[in-house]
Design a protein around this motif. Sequence first.
Motif, PDB file in Angstrom:
ATOM      1  N   UNK A  13       0.219   5.016   9.808  1.00 52.76           N
ATOM      2  CA  UNK A  13      -0.015   4.610   8.535  1.00 52.76           C
ATOM      3  C   UNK A  13       1.139   4.512   7.682  1.00 52.76           C
ATOM      4  N   UNK A  14       2.218   5.157   7.831  1.00 50.33           N
ATOM      5  CA  UNK A  14       3.553   4.914   7.079  1.00 50.33           C
ATOM      6  C   UNK A  14       4.042   3.519   7.673  1.00 50.33           C
ATOM      7  N   UNK A  15       4.029   3.529   8.877  1.00 51.30           N
ATOM      8  CA  UNK A  15       4.676   2.162   9.553  1.00 51.30           C
ATOM      9  C   UNK A  15       4.412   0.990   8.743  1.00 51.30           C
ATOM     10  N   UNK A  18       4.569  -0.005   5.124  1.00 49.06           N
ATOM     11  CA  UNK A  18       5.685  -0.436   4.753  1.00 49.06           C
ATOM     12  C   UNK A  18       5.968  -1.720   4.979  1.00 49.06           C
ATOM     13  N   UNK A  19       5.139  -2.305   5.949  1.00 50.88           N
ATOM     14  CA  UNK A  19       5.140  -3.698   6.395  1.00 50.88           C
ATOM     15  C   UNK A  19       4.120  -4.502   5.642  1.00 50.88           C
ATOM     16  N   UNK A  25       3.756 -10.734   0.743  1.00 48.11           N
ATOM     17  CA  UNK A  25       4.887 -11.489   0.159  1.00 48.11           C
ATOM     18  C   UNK A  25       4.981 -12.850   0.845  1.00 48.11           C
ATOM     19  N   UNK A  26       4.651 -12.862   2.033  1.00 51.00           N
ATOM     20  CA  UNK A  26       4.797 -14.133   3.059  1.00 51.00           C
ATOM     21  C   UNK A  26       3.545 -14.971   2.849  1.00 51.00           C
ATOM     22  N   UNK A 328      16.320  -3.032   9.503  1.00 49.72           N
ATOM     23  CA  UNK A 328      15.036  -2.912  10.491  1.00 49.72           C
ATOM     24  C   UNK A 328      13.608  -3.685  10.245  1.00 49.72           C
ATOM     25  N   UNK A 329      13.487  -3.309   8.771  1.00 50.37           N
ATOM     26  CA  UNK A 329      11.939  -3.724   8.512  1.00 50.37           C
ATOM     27  C   UNK A 329      11.802  -5.342   8.493  1.00 50.37           C
ATOM     28  N   UNK A 330      13.240  -5.846   7.724  1.00 46.19           N
ATOM     29  CA  UNK A 330      12.940  -7.480   7.809  1.00 46.19           C
ATOM     30  C   UNK A 330      12.931  -8.114   9.396  1.00 46.19           C
TER      31      UNK A 330
END
Length: 338
Positions: A13-15, A18-19, A25-26, A328-330
């Motif tokens: 869920x939190x993973x 965040x994505x 946005x894309x 890391x996220x990007x």
Amino acid sequence: MRIWIDLANSPHVPFFRALIPEFVAHGHQVEITARDFAQTVELALNAGMMPHVIGGHGGGSISGKAGNLIGRAGALRKWARDRGFDLALSHNSYAQIAAAAALGVKAVTLMDYEHQPANHLAFRLASRVIVPRAFPSSELKKYGASTRKVRRYEGTKEDVYLADFMTDPEFSNVLLRLGVRTRDVLVIARPPAREALYHRFENELFDELLASLSTRNEVKIILLPRSENQRADYETRRWANLIMPQEALDGANLIAAADLVVSAGGTMNREAAALGVPAVSIYAGKWAAIDQELMDEGRLRRITSSEEVGALQVEKKTSAIPRDAKAVRAELVQLILE
């Protein structure tokens, strides 16, 4: 692009929370399914994710898990058939990957534990497999992930949602309602996943450590059981300083408030490592390469004996130095969408 995300367990869920804004946005559309297991659905609803709940837990037996996987894969396939998805995305949701393969939908899976037997299924059926840099190449090959489909990223999946974490100043009120005062030494504990496919062994050290901590008047233990059976079991212990919340708490704020995190699993220890909170692993199974990396960085300790349980020092933490992992996220978004 239409992206289908499946939440098979509560750490997902939190993973993915965040994505998802990154995907939106894309210009991509996202729909979410979730398995009714542990606190996955409750956490997803609290995060505003509004998942379609499909399937539940198959129990502790291998035959039950196999039957549940087949049944849930069929239900997911039926649900997804006419929705026009371009991409199925999960953190090793075996049922979703199987359903996507049957529908001819591209499946991207992420994974961070190399000793999960079901990797054999996920890695072979997925179109792309994304793993941390520390994941051993030999294990990828063993589980059928060809070099062409593997991508690697720096850091851990916990870095994805915790790299820019800011504590909620109101969370202390939540702890106070649970009976935890600022002067208490707070220990967050997570028991073994005894019904998981990768957990086919006993782990007596975890209960030994809890019993030791129960004698410490200055310590408060917040125990997060994995199932109602575990909750019922620990309720019989009647330890005065043991707290088992009925509702799902904000995990990041809970760990940030802790003086020590003790887990017989993986995710919560890695969350603590990401936030710079002292963490002890009491996992009795095969050790993950990514956890060894955190040990080498001095962000995780491991307990393997009764002597180490007795020698464990538990006290108020002095400060927390989070990992510097904001990129890391990007990086993961790029690997998923490429």
